[in-house]
Design a protein around this motif. Structure first.
Motif, PDB file in Angstrom:
ATOM      1  N   PRO A  55      13.947  -2.809  -4.611  1.00  0.00           N
ATOM      2  CA  PRO A  55      14.944  -3.593  -5.351  1.00  0.00           C
ATOM      3  C   PRO A  55      14.837  -3.506  -6.871  1.00  0.00           C
ATOM      4  CG  PRO A  55      13.277  -5.030  -4.391  1.00  0.00           C
ATOM      5  CD  PRO A  55      13.055  -3.663  -3.813  1.00  0.00           C
ATOM      6  N   LEU A  56      13.661  -3.144  -7.391  1.00  0.00           N
ATOM      7  CA  LEU A  56      13.469  -3.086  -8.842  1.00  0.00           C
ATOM      8  C   LEU A  56      13.204  -1.686  -9.362  1.00  0.00           C
ATOM      9  CD1 LEU A  56      11.267  -6.283  -9.374  1.00  0.00           C
ATOM     10  CD2 LEU A  56      13.757  -6.064  -9.465  1.00  0.00           C
ATOM     11  N   GLN A  57      12.575  -0.856  -8.556  1.00  0.00           N
ATOM     12  CA  GLN A  57      12.281   0.523  -8.944  1.00  0.00           C
ATOM     13  C   GLN A  57      13.202   1.448  -8.147  1.00  0.00           C
ATOM     14  OE1 GLN A  57      10.201   1.175 -11.380  1.00  0.00           O
ATOM     15  NE2 GLN A  57       9.351  -0.878 -11.591  1.00  0.00           N
ATOM     16  N   GLY A  58      14.340   1.789  -8.734  1.00  0.00           N
ATOM     17  CA  GLY A  58      15.356   2.542  -8.004  1.00  0.00           C
ATOM     18  C   GLY A  58      14.946   3.943  -7.601  1.00  0.00           C
ATOM     19  N   THR A 118      11.289  -9.604  -5.396  1.00  0.00           N
ATOM     20  CA  THR A 118      10.399  -9.010  -6.391  1.00  0.00           C
ATOM     21  C   THR A 118       9.865  -7.653  -5.956  1.00  0.00           C
ATOM     22  OG1 THR A 118       8.501 -10.191  -5.451  1.00  0.00           O
ATOM     23  CG2 THR A 118       9.689 -11.266  -7.260  1.00  0.00           C
ATOM     24  N   GLY A 119      10.144  -7.252  -4.713  1.00  0.00           N
ATOM     25  CA  GLY A 119       9.710  -5.948  -4.241  1.00  0.00           C
ATOM     26  C   GLY A 119       8.224  -5.823  -3.995  1.00  0.00           C
ATOM     27  N   LEU A 148       2.859  -4.235  -1.150  1.00  0.00           N
ATOM     28  CA  LEU A 148       2.824  -3.015  -1.971  1.00  0.00           C
ATOM     29  C   LEU A 148       1.699  -3.125  -3.002  1.00  0.00           C
ATOM     30  CD1 LEU A 148       5.540  -2.657  -0.549  1.00  0.00           C
ATOM     31  CD2 LEU A 148       6.441  -1.711  -2.660  1.00  0.00           C
ATOM     32  N   HIS A 149       0.484  -3.303  -2.502  1.00  0.00           N
ATOM     33  CA  HIS A 149      -0.675  -3.517  -3.361  1.00  0.00           C
ATOM     34  C   HIS A 149      -1.856  -2.688  -2.857  1.00  0.00           C
ATOM     35  CE1 HIS A 149       1.589  -7.437  -3.534  1.00  0.00           C
ATOM     36  NE2 HIS A 149       1.600  -7.073  -4.805  1.00  0.00           N
ATOM     37  N   HIS A 150      -1.812  -1.411  -3.080  1.00  0.00           N
ATOM     38  CA  HIS A 150      -2.969  -0.527  -2.871  1.00  0.00           C
ATOM     39  C   HIS A 150      -3.320  -0.227  -1.412  1.00  0.00           C
ATOM     40  CE1 HIS A 150      -3.779  -1.194  -7.119  1.00  0.00           C
ATOM     41  NE2 HIS A 150      -3.804  -2.482  -6.896  1.00  0.00           N
ATOM     42  N   SER A 151      -2.648  -0.775  -0.428  1.00  0.00           N
ATOM     43  CA  SER A 151      -3.096  -0.602   0.951  1.00  0.00           C
ATOM     44  C   SER A 151      -1.956  -0.195   1.868  1.00  0.00           C
ATOM     45  CB  SER A 151      -3.720  -1.905   1.466  1.00  0.00           C
ATOM     46  OG  SER A 151      -4.109  -1.768   2.818  1.00  0.00           O
ATOM     47  N   GLU A 152      -2.306   0.655   2.859  1.00  0.00           N
ATOM     48  CA  GLU A 152      -1.330   1.053   3.874  1.00  0.00           C
ATOM     49  C   GLU A 152      -1.338   0.107   5.074  1.00  0.00           C
ATOM     50  OE1 GLU A 152      -3.951   2.911   3.003  1.00  0.00           O
ATOM     51  OE2 GLU A 152      -3.330   4.879   2.238  1.00  0.00           O
ATOM     52  N   HIS A 167       1.939  -6.799  -8.596  1.00  0.00           N
ATOM     53  CA  HIS A 167       2.909  -5.801  -9.021  1.00  0.00           C
ATOM     54  C   HIS A 167       2.882  -4.649  -8.035  1.00  0.00           C
ATOM     55  CE1 HIS A 167       3.554  -7.763 -12.888  1.00  0.00           C
ATOM     56  NE2 HIS A 167       2.258  -7.916 -12.975  1.00  0.00           N
ATOM     57  N   PRO A 168       4.038  -4.155  -7.593  1.00  0.00           N
ATOM     58  CA  PRO A 168       4.058  -3.032  -6.639  1.00  0.00           C
ATOM     59  C   PRO A 168       3.356  -1.821  -7.210  1.00  0.00           C
ATOM     60  CG  PRO A 168       6.234  -4.026  -6.852  1.00  0.00           C
ATOM     61  CD  PRO A 168       5.380  -4.607  -7.947  1.00  0.00           C
ATOM     62  N   LEU A 169       2.468  -1.236  -6.415  1.00  0.00           N
ATOM     63  CA  LEU A 169       1.705  -0.087  -6.866  1.00  0.00           C
ATOM     64  C   LEU A 169       1.306   0.755  -5.662  1.00  0.00           C
ATOM     65  CD1 LEU A 169       0.799   0.824  -9.705  1.00  0.00           C
ATOM     66  CD2 LEU A 169      -1.458  -0.110  -9.170  1.00  0.00           C
ATOM     67  N   PRO A 170       1.590   2.058  -5.666  1.00  0.00           N
ATOM     68  CA  PRO A 170       1.222   2.909  -4.525  1.00  0.00           C
ATOM     69  C   PRO A 170      -0.287   2.939  -4.342  1.00  0.00           C
ATOM     70  CG  PRO A 170       2.789   4.032  -5.966  1.00  0.00           C
ATOM     71  CD  PRO A 170       2.326   2.809  -6.694  1.00  0.00           C
ATOM     72  N   PRO A 171      -0.778   3.095  -3.101  1.00  0.00           N
ATOM     73  CA  PRO A 171      -2.205   3.214  -2.856  1.00  0.00           C
ATOM     74  C   PRO A 171      -2.814   4.359  -3.677  1.00  0.00           C
ATOM     75  CG  PRO A 171      -1.036   2.927  -0.800  1.00  0.00           C
ATOM     76  CD  PRO A 171       0.005   3.100  -1.861  1.00  0.00           C
ATOM     77  N   GLY A 172      -3.972   4.107  -4.241  1.00  0.00           N
ATOM     78  CA  GLY A 172      -4.648   5.136  -5.034  1.00  0.00           C
ATOM     79  C   GLY A 172      -4.340   5.072  -6.515  1.00  0.00           C
ATOM     80  N   GLU A 173      -3.323   4.295  -6.915  1.00  0.00           N
ATOM     81  CA  GLU A 173      -3.001   4.155  -8.332  1.00  0.00           C
ATOM     82  C   GLU A 173      -3.546   2.857  -8.880  1.00  0.00           C
ATOM     83  OE1 GLU A 173       0.990   4.843  -9.471  1.00  0.00           O
ATOM     84  OE2 GLU A 173       1.225   6.661  -8.261  1.00  0.00           O
ATOM     85  N   LYS A 174      -3.780   2.817 -10.191  1.00  0.00           N
ATOM     86  CA  LYS A 174      -4.319   1.629 -10.856  1.00  0.00           C
ATOM     87  C   LYS A 174      -3.340   1.149 -11.929  1.00  0.00           C
ATOM     88  CE  LYS A 174      -9.125   3.091 -10.181  1.00  0.00           C
ATOM     89  NZ  LYS A 174     -10.419   3.364 -10.844  1.00  0.00           N
TER      90      LYS A 174
END
Length: 221
Positions: free
Chosen positions: A81-84, A136-137, A154-158, A214-221
């Motif tokens: 919804p926020l990161q198109g 807030t996604g 959406l916080h670092h984990s699958e 904050h939404p963040l793909p796993p492995g990113e900081k």
């Protein structure tokens, strides 16, 4: 969207439009879901049983991207919804994948959806027939067939955060789309095969993460 594999776009105006302004016929199977981009009025994505998700610019005939090619039938697709530029897909073999359209060749993440019965070593891969985000996604709600509403963060984990069960609730007969509800999206809402609507309140720890993370793909900081 439908069994004929066609995707049709109509212009919304004060006058009733009976003819589509654009028709795409490049899917090789029924189209199960259409999603519109929240940040680009021309961009949409279509999920099909032909195993592909096609990202389209309404002004163009050919797709911008063709994602998730393979035998796995695609049942659902949704933009963040926020990161198109983030796109999420769900398939027949229970895969939920997170794509970045700026680099779409490989998914950023494949969420864990396999169900294991420890008593008889039986593995089950439910089809993901629907995906929903909170505003807030930060939370992604999956609608797995033959299973329960399942929540991911959406916080670092699958791994899933929670699955929601209630006596009488079943999800076998129809394709369903579960969703969030409430003034702070503190509720999960799901229809059941018994013609009832069920709701669950999110745990406090999940609500805390949803409002401050904050939404963040796993492995990113």
């Amino acid at each position: 969207m439908g069994l004929d594999g066609l995707v049709q776009a109509y212009e919304v105006s004060d006058e009733l439009q009976s003819e589509p302004v654009r028709v795409w016929s490049d899917h090789g199977g029924p189209v199960m879901k259409v999603a519109a981009s929240p940040s680009d009025d021309w961009l949409l994505a279509t999920a099909s049983q032909d195993g592909t998700v096609r990202v389209r610019d309404e002004r163009q005939v050919d797709p911008v991207h063709v994602l998730a090619q393979g035998r796995d039938e695609k049942q659902s697709v949704i933009f963040h919804p926020l990161q198109g530029h983030w796109l999420f897909t769900g398939g027949e073999s229970s895969q939920i994948q997170w794509f970045d359209l700026r680099h779409p060749s490989q998914p950023l993440c494949t969420f864990k959806t396999r169900l294991v019965n420890a008593l008889n070593s039986f593995d089950h891969y439910p089809a993901i027939t629907g995906l929903s985000f909170n505003q807030t996604g930060t939370l992604l709600l999956a609608s797995p067939s033959l299973y329960l509403p399942t929540l991911y963060g959406l916080h670092h984990s699958e791994d899933p955060l929670a699955a929601f069960a209630e006596r009488g609730f079943t999800n076998r007969a129809t394709i369903k789309q579960f969703t969030f509800a409430g003034s702070t999206e503190e509720l999960i809402i799901a229809g059941s095969d018994d013609y009832r609507l069920y709701s669950w309140r999110l745990p406090e720890v999940v609500m805390e993460a949803a409002h401050h993370g904050h939404p963040l793909p796993p492995g990113e900081k």
